[in-house]
Design an enzyme around this catalytic site. Structure first.
Site, mmCIF file in Angstrom:
data_model
loop_
_atom_site.group_PDB
_atom_site.id
_atom_site.type_symbol
_atom_site.label_atom_id
_atom_site.label_comp_id
_atom_site.label_asym_id
_atom_site.label_seq_id
_atom_site.Cartn_x
_atom_site.Cartn_y
_atom_site.Cartn_z
ATOM 1 N N ASP A 87 45.298 39.195 45.033
ATOM 2 C CA ASP A 87 46.234 40.113 45.703
ATOM 3 C C ASP A 87 45.958 40.299 47.190
ATOM 4 O O ASP A 87 44.840 40.115 47.676
ATOM 5 C CB ASP A 87 46.242 41.478 44.997
ATOM 6 C CG ASP A 87 44.845 42.115 44.951
ATOM 7 O OD1 ASP A 87 43.839 41.384 44.779
ATOM 8 O OD2 ASP A 87 44.762 43.348 45.098
ATOM 9 N N GLU A 145 43.225 43.658 42.675
ATOM 10 C CA GLU A 145 41.882 44.221 42.846
ATOM 11 C C GLU A 145 41.912 45.398 43.806
ATOM 12 O O GLU A 145 41.166 46.361 43.653
ATOM 13 C CB GLU A 145 40.925 43.140 43.383
ATOM 14 C CG GLU A 145 39.458 43.549 43.411
ATOM 15 C CD GLU A 145 39.076 44.395 44.618
ATOM 16 O OE1 GLU A 145 38.199 45.264 44.472
ATOM 17 O OE2 GLU A 145 39.675 44.198 45.680
HETATM 18 NI NI NI Z 1 38.370 42.128 48.677
#
Ligand code: NI
Length: 402
Positions: A87, A145
């Protein structure tokens, strides 16, 4: 056995392709749980490489695949997992590079584009060397994340560590503060657990000139802020590490009106589970006790975020050996724990694991800006060290006796 000299040569050979992948991903960043194009790109690459058992759509956009070694050896029935996150961040890129983000307002400003490209590189190196190792490498590409909303956790809940059963996990993060050519590895707690609290103080508002007829939530809140500061200094073992920061304090509008309520919000960072539980409990007790003793009350919302990443020393030793072979003793650094959070922890909670840092800071390439900065960039040469270290560590794990 894998010869380390060869692995470095192989990585150098594939590096241009890895750089091209990284730049494509950098140009086309996607936010957490929206990595549909990225996941499609990953799955297509894995398929073209001949990676087996490719699974997509795990926890929305997660992808896994297997590389099966064909040699005979002690690791024949073992499975080791390598993880990358996919991401990007809601940041408007300020770099003027040819691979600048085409998705305005979204940017790979933490290097997850490099992580994804590197793991594809690891897949390629391992596919080319299947006859040199026994056992299975599970490649895992995870969503989201950054946002704290469960990219890794959801994949673990969807049983990515089973079928086949995973024995150990490895992950890496590029680091702009580390010079290219260095790899930092450490044992034990590496990143902090990150929790949040929101305390709403209920008082009784009224005229600022008649405080005796009110219960002032601002004064109660001020006492709570001060008392919270004594938790780390007086109640946490000085050899442990923790932070309690009250970052928001909102109350009142007018200068002559005592408000009804005050809101305090903040973050709690800890390394040990024991300290984490203790601070959670003590924040509740202190805030409640102070408010009640002053005639008010509190309601508290305490949200637990990512746990601490804890490295298994035996797994870290494998990465140290791999890193020595790639960057030499002079390139191997002892890692330092950081107060930031990282959801690789959900893998490390389940299996012996190591999460390590790969240096990509290089003043000549202007790649020393901090992570999450709009000018963040990666020295792509560092990706070669990441790929070689990861591929070597994975095959070393599978090659170990026992
Ligand atoms: Ni990172």
């Amino acid at each position: 056995m894998v010869t380390l000299v060869n692995i470095r040569e192989d990585v150098d050979e594939i590096l241009p392709g890895v750089v091209a992948d990284r730049r494509y991903l950098h140009e086309n960043p996607e936010l957490g749980f929206q990595e549909f194009n990225t996941a499609k790109f990953v799955a297509e690459r894995l398929e073209a490489l001949g990676v087996e058992d490719i699974r997509t759509g795990i926890n929305i956009t997660g992808v896994t695949g297997l590389v099966r070694g064909t040699a005979d050896g002690p690791g024949k029935d073992r499975v080791v997992l390598a993880r990358a996150d996919m991401d990007a961040l809601p940041i408007l890129e300020e770099n003027n590079v040819e691979y600048r983000s085409k998705n305005d307002g979204v940017m790979h400003a933490c290097g997850h584009d490099a992580h994804t490209a590197m793991l594809l590189g690891v897949a390629r190196v391992l596919m080319d060397r299947r006859d040199t190792f026994a056992g299975t490498v599970k490649l895992l590409f995870q969503p989201s994340e950054e946002a704290g909303d469960g990219g890794a956790l959801g994949m673990v809940e969807q049983r990515v560590l089973e079928n086949p059963h995973v024995d150990a996990c490895f992950g890496l993060h590029v680091a702009s503060r580390l010079p290219t050519g260095t790899i930092a590895v450490m044992d034990g707690p590496k990143s902090a657990a990150a929790d949040e609290f929101e305390i709403t103080v209920q008082g009784r508002g009224g005229h600022g000139a008649y405080p005796h007829a009110c219960v002032d939530p601002v004064v109660i809140g001020a006492h709570i802020v001060t008392a919270l500061q004594s938790l780390v200094s007086r109640e946490v073992d000085p050899l442990d590490r923790a932070v309690v920061s009250t970052c928001a304090f909102k109350a009142g509008e007018a200068f002559n009106v005592i408000p009804d309520t005050a809101m305090l919000g903040g973050t709690v960072r800890t390394f040990s589970g024991e300290t984490r539980d203790r601070l959670d409990t003590r924040i509740h007790e202190l805030a409640t006790g102070i408010a009640e003793s002053m005639g008010g009350s509190v309601s508290i919302r305490y949200r637990r975020g990512y746990p601490s990443v804890v490295n298994d020393p035996a797994m870290s030793d494998i990465v140290r050996d791999a890193a020595r072979a790639v960057v030499g003793e002079e390139g191997l650094e002892e890692g330092k724990p950081g107060m930031g959070a990282e959801d690789f922890s959900y893998f490390a909670l389940e299996r012996p694991s190591c999460f390590f840092n790969v240096g990509t800071g290089n003043p000549d390439k202007d790649s020393e800006w901090s992570h999450h900065h709009p000018r963040f960039d990666v020295d792509e040469d560092g990706m070669a060290h990441g790929i070689a270290t990861m591929a070597t560590a994975l095959t070393m794990f599978l090659g170990q006796e026992g």
